[in-house]
Design a protein around this motif. Structure first.
Motif, PDB file in Angstrom:
ATOM      1  N   UNK A  59     -14.245 -22.470  41.045  1.00 28.86           N
ATOM      2  CA  UNK A  59     -14.386 -22.080  39.650  1.00 28.86           C
ATOM      3  C   UNK A  59     -13.431 -20.966  39.259  1.00 28.86           C
ATOM      4  N   UNK A  60     -13.213 -20.018  40.164  1.00 27.32           N
ATOM      5  CA  UNK A  60     -12.292 -18.922  39.865  1.00 27.32           C
ATOM      6  C   UNK A  60     -10.860 -19.424  39.706  1.00 27.32           C
ATOM      7  N   UNK A  61     -10.503 -20.482  40.423  1.00 31.96           N
ATOM      8  CA  UNK A  61      -9.159 -21.045  40.270  1.00 31.96           C
ATOM      9  C   UNK A  61      -8.965 -21.646  38.875  1.00 31.96           C
ATOM     10  N   UNK A  62     -10.056 -22.119  38.275  1.00 23.47           N
ATOM     11  CA  UNK A  62      -9.941 -22.733  36.955  1.00 23.47           C
ATOM     12  C   UNK A  62      -9.808 -21.704  35.844  1.00 23.47           C
ATOM     13  N   UNK A  63     -10.253 -20.467  36.081  1.00 21.13           N
ATOM     14  CA  UNK A  63     -10.268 -19.461  35.012  1.00 21.13           C
ATOM     15  C   UNK A  63      -8.866 -19.123  34.511  1.00 21.13           C
ATOM     16  N   UNK A  64      -7.911 -18.741  35.378  1.00 21.56           N
ATOM     17  CA  UNK A  64      -6.572 -18.413  34.841  1.00 21.56           C
ATOM     18  C   UNK A  64      -5.879 -19.601  34.200  1.00 21.56           C
ATOM     19  N   UNK A  65      -6.102 -20.803  34.733  1.00 20.82           N
ATOM     20  CA  UNK A  65      -5.484 -21.988  34.122  1.00 20.82           C
ATOM     21  C   UNK A  65      -6.038 -22.209  32.714  1.00 20.82           C
ATOM     22  N   UNK A  66      -7.350 -22.058  32.565  1.00 18.77           N
ATOM     23  CA  UNK A  66      -7.958 -22.237  31.252  1.00 18.77           C
ATOM     24  C   UNK A  66      -7.526 -21.138  30.286  1.00 18.77           C
ATOM     25  N   UNK A  67      -7.435 -19.911  30.789  1.00 18.91           N
ATOM     26  CA  UNK A  67      -7.027 -18.798  29.932  1.00 18.91           C
ATOM     27  C   UNK A  67      -5.591 -18.990  29.441  1.00 18.91           C
ATOM     28  N   UNK A  68      -4.690 -19.387  30.338  1.00 23.18           N
ATOM     29  CA  UNK A  68      -3.305 -19.594  29.942  1.00 23.18           C
ATOM     30  C   UNK A  68      -3.139 -20.751  28.975  1.00 23.18           C
ATOM     31  N   UNK A  69      -3.905 -21.811  29.168  1.00 20.69           N
ATOM     32  CA  UNK A  69      -3.776 -22.980  28.298  1.00 20.69           C
ATOM     33  C   UNK A  69      -4.283 -22.697  26.891  1.00 20.69           C
ATOM     34  N   UNK A  70      -5.345 -21.899  26.766  1.00 18.47           N
ATOM     35  CA  UNK A  70      -5.968 -21.679  25.473  1.00 18.47           C
ATOM     36  C   UNK A  70      -5.432 -20.449  24.742  1.00 18.47           C
ATOM     37  N   UNK A  71      -4.555 -19.690  25.351  1.00 20.91           N
ATOM     38  CA  UNK A  71      -4.000 -18.513  24.693  1.00 20.91           C
ATOM     39  C   UNK A  71      -2.889 -18.946  23.749  1.00 20.91           C
TER      40      UNK A  71
END
Length: 270
Positions: A59-71
């Motif tokens: 789950x922690x691996x998904x956090x930066x990917x999601x943050x970068x995609x939605x910024x």
């Protein structure tokens, strides 16, 4: 007749800033990676405690990917955008201990990765104010499935009573908070959190009363908890939006009757 002023004298109209377009292949790729990593939770080398820890790392691996995609420009993702990942991690870690057949767990892992892709894309579209009417139905369906399976996992995996009730409270809180923030007219974070606590309190009290005095099949119990969450969340939502009509009350009354029916046909005394 007066001649029109030259073109250079007209006031310039500022063009709207161009919409930042995100490539859908990025969240799809991340979802595939998450699904592949989730398959590793079924390894015989991992104990029960290690499964939960490994799932948290996924789950922690998904956090930066999601943050970068939605910024996008001046907009940033909020807490409610990461809730589907948290619920998905809980579900996939629990199913790794419950489901014994490999191919069945493989389907669950693929659904976990695909769910990440769909929710990331829909949240991004909502963030840039390009949501379509059908998107709300899909988001509601994904949240309903995530909550129902999360309740089932908590009731099936053997936790202490305090831990089980704590997880039910947390799941209900996260689901209600995301619903109040993402679905429909977004409430302010403080109001959404306050109303989410009200929803989670009722669901947890109901779960405690049923667990202490009665015995239920885990699947039926999970459905009743979700329906109770749905009715409580919906009444609060319509009350806040001032859309609590007679038809809405009849709809939720039918769900309450369904909860009562499931209760009386499935309970057993201790």
């Amino acid at each position: 007749m007066k001649t029109p002023p030259p073109a250079e004298d007209h006031p310039a109209i500022a063009a709207p800033p161009p919409l930042e377009v995100r490539d859908k292949r990025f969240p799809l790729f991340v979802g595939m990676v998450l699904a592949a990593l989730a398959l590793g939770l079924k390894s015989e080398l991992l104990g029960a405690d290690q499964v939960w820890g490994t799932a948290a790392l996924v789950g922690l691996l998904a956090v930066p990917a999601l943050y970068g995609y939605m910024s996008v420009s001046d907009r940033r993702p909020s807490i409610e955008n990461f809730i589907p990942v948290a619920l998905g991690v809980l579900v996939i870690a629990g199913l790794a201990q419950i489901v014994q057949v490999w191919w069945q767990f493989g389907i669950a892992a693929v659904c976990f990765g695909f769910g990440f892709f769909v929710t990331a894309q829909l949240d991004y579209v909502t963030l840039v104010h390009h949501q379509k009417p059908g998107h709300l139905v899909v988001e509601e369906a994904i949240l309903a499935i995530a909550l129902s399976v999360s309740f089932l996992v908590v009731l099936t995996v053997h936790f202490a009573l305090a831990g089980e009730l704590g997880l039910i409270f947390l799941i209900s809180l996260l689901g209600a908070f995301r619903s109040f923030r993402v679905h429909g007219v977004a409430l302010s974070p403080r109001r959404a959190l306050l109303f989410a606590v009200f929803v989670a309190q009722l669901v947890t009290f109901f779960a405690w009363a049923m667990t202490v005095y009665l015995i239920f099949n885990q699947g039926v119990f999970a459905v009743m908890l979700f329906l109770l969450w749905y009715v409580n969340r919906g009444i609060i939502r319509h009350t806040v939006d001032e859309t609590l009509t007679k038809n809405v009350l009849v709809e939720y009354l039918l769900f309450v009757l369904l909860i009562a029916y499931l209760f009386f046909v499935s309970y057993q005394t201790r």
